[in-house]
Design an enzyme around this catalytic site. Structure first.
Site, PDB file in Angstrom:
ATOM      1  N   SER A  12      20.685 -27.467 -13.760  1.00 54.61           N
ATOM      2  CA  SER A  12      20.325 -28.647 -14.556  1.00 54.61           C
ATOM      3  C   SER A  12      19.665 -28.299 -15.886  1.00 54.61           C
ATOM      4  CB  SER A  12      19.392 -29.562 -13.753  1.00 54.61           C
ATOM      5  OG  SER A  12      18.179 -28.884 -13.442  1.00 54.61           O
ATOM      6  N   SER A 130      17.197 -12.335 -10.642  1.00 54.74           N
ATOM      7  CA  SER A 130      15.831 -11.872 -10.454  1.00 54.74           C
ATOM      8  C   SER A 130      15.119 -11.953 -11.800  1.00 54.74           C
ATOM      9  CB  SER A 130      15.831 -10.447  -9.893  1.00 54.74           C
ATOM     10  OG  SER A 130      14.505  -9.995  -9.688  1.00 54.74           O
ATOM     11  N   TYR A 144       5.162 -14.818  -7.613  1.00 56.01           N
ATOM     12  CA  TYR A 144       6.445 -14.778  -8.335  1.00 56.01           C
ATOM     13  C   TYR A 144       7.021 -13.363  -8.292  1.00 56.01           C
ATOM     14  CZ  TYR A 144       9.809 -14.787 -12.159  1.00 56.01           C
ATOM     15  OH  TYR A 144      10.956 -14.630 -12.914  1.00 56.01           O
ATOM     16  N   LYS A 148      10.593 -11.898  -6.456  1.00 55.76           N
ATOM     17  CA  LYS A 148      11.657 -11.208  -7.182  1.00 55.76           C
ATOM     18  C   LYS A 148      11.863  -9.791  -6.663  1.00 55.76           C
ATOM     19  CE  LYS A 148      12.737 -14.649  -9.815  1.00 55.76           C
ATOM     20  NZ  LYS A 148      14.007 -15.378  -9.559  1.00 55.76           N
TER      21      LYS A 148
END
Length: 280
Positions: A12, A130, A144, A148
């Site tokens: 989006s 990633s 975060y 990853k």
């Protein structure tokens, strides 16, 4: 020739949206998934589907709709993600779990759902978005970075398992991007601070790093969409794709020379702290 089908999560906005447009321009049949499905530009070649990668029923519905319509999925791009920034001590475990559900487990479940079809086709690619943040680290980004790093180790393991079937699992590691990611991450950091948190000065320093003009030129969403496309069509796909030499260099320094990386990071934070004090 049968058109190829790509499924893109997080389609989006940003690089997911740019990728949806690019693949459509290249003649692919595109299925874009997002929670804000109304922001995906639906057309004859771009099909917008509601998708929440943290919800198992939504993931199943996303893949089942594509297979029912097309009978194939040639590429899955696991792009959905965000940064749940904030001090480790302050972030609730509920928020940390949501970070993993979005950035890691959503990709895992979607891969499990497409693999039977890809194995039967004897072809297919799972492209996992990633970040250089899977190898480097900054304060406030612990969860975060952890998602990853997990995504990368998982993808490498998966690649070994599925390569004999003609299917590949690939990692793309964007660095600095011209997007609202940093603003959203810092907004989350502010929200995650507890009242009277001891980490407020650190948040101010890290915010300064995001705001500072350090001479780095961020990649555009369109740049990264081109990288997604390259990973999808390369005859001999790489294990890792980087947009810029600087991104690859940062990963190399962080992994090969961790003391230098940490010293440089701490120096930059110190500079941001002094700037913050002068503004007061």
């Amino acid at each position: 020739m049968t058109k190829q089908v790509v499924a893109i999560t997080g389609a989006s906005n940003g690089m997911g949206l740019a990728a949806a447009k690019l693949f459509a321009q290249k003649g692919w049949i595109v299925y874009g998934g997002a929670r804000r499905v109304e922001k995906i530009p639906a057309s004859d070649t771009i099909h917008a589907l509601k998708l929440d990668v943290t919800d198992t029923a939504s993931n199943h519905n996303f893949i089942e709709q594509i297979l029912a319509a097309e009978g194939q999925i040639d590429v899955l791009i696991n792009n959905a993600g965000y940064g749940e920034s904030g001090p480790v001590e302050d972030i609730t475990l509920a928020n940390a779990r949501t970070q993993f559900e979005t950035n890691f487990f959503g990709a895992v479940e979607l891969a499990q759902l497409v693999l039977p079809t890809m194995r039967a086709q004897k072809s297919g690619r799972i492209i996992n978005i990633s970040s250089i943040g899977g190898d480097i680290y900054t304060p406030l980004g612990a969860y975060y970075h952890a998602t990853k790093a997990a995504l990368q180790q998982w993808s490498d393991t998966l690649d070994i398992e599925i390569a004999p079937f003609g299917v590949r699992s690939i990692i793309i590691q964007p660095g600095g991007t011209e997007s609202s990611w940093g603003d959203i991450a810092m907004a989350n950091a502010e929200k995650n601070l507890k009242a009277g948190s001891a980490y407020k000065p650190l948040v101010d320093k890290v915010s300064g790093l995001f705001d500072a003009d350090l001479g780095a030129i961020g990649a555009t969403s369109e740049d990264l969409a081109e990288l997604f496309y390259k990973a999808a069509i390369d005859k001999k796909p790489k294990r890792r794709y980087f947009n810029a030499i600087g991104d690859r260099a940062m990963v190399w320094v962080a992994r090969s020379h961790p003391k230098i990386y940490k010293k440089t990071l701490m120096t930059m934070l110190d500079i941001m702290g002094k700037r913050s004090q002068r503004k007061k």
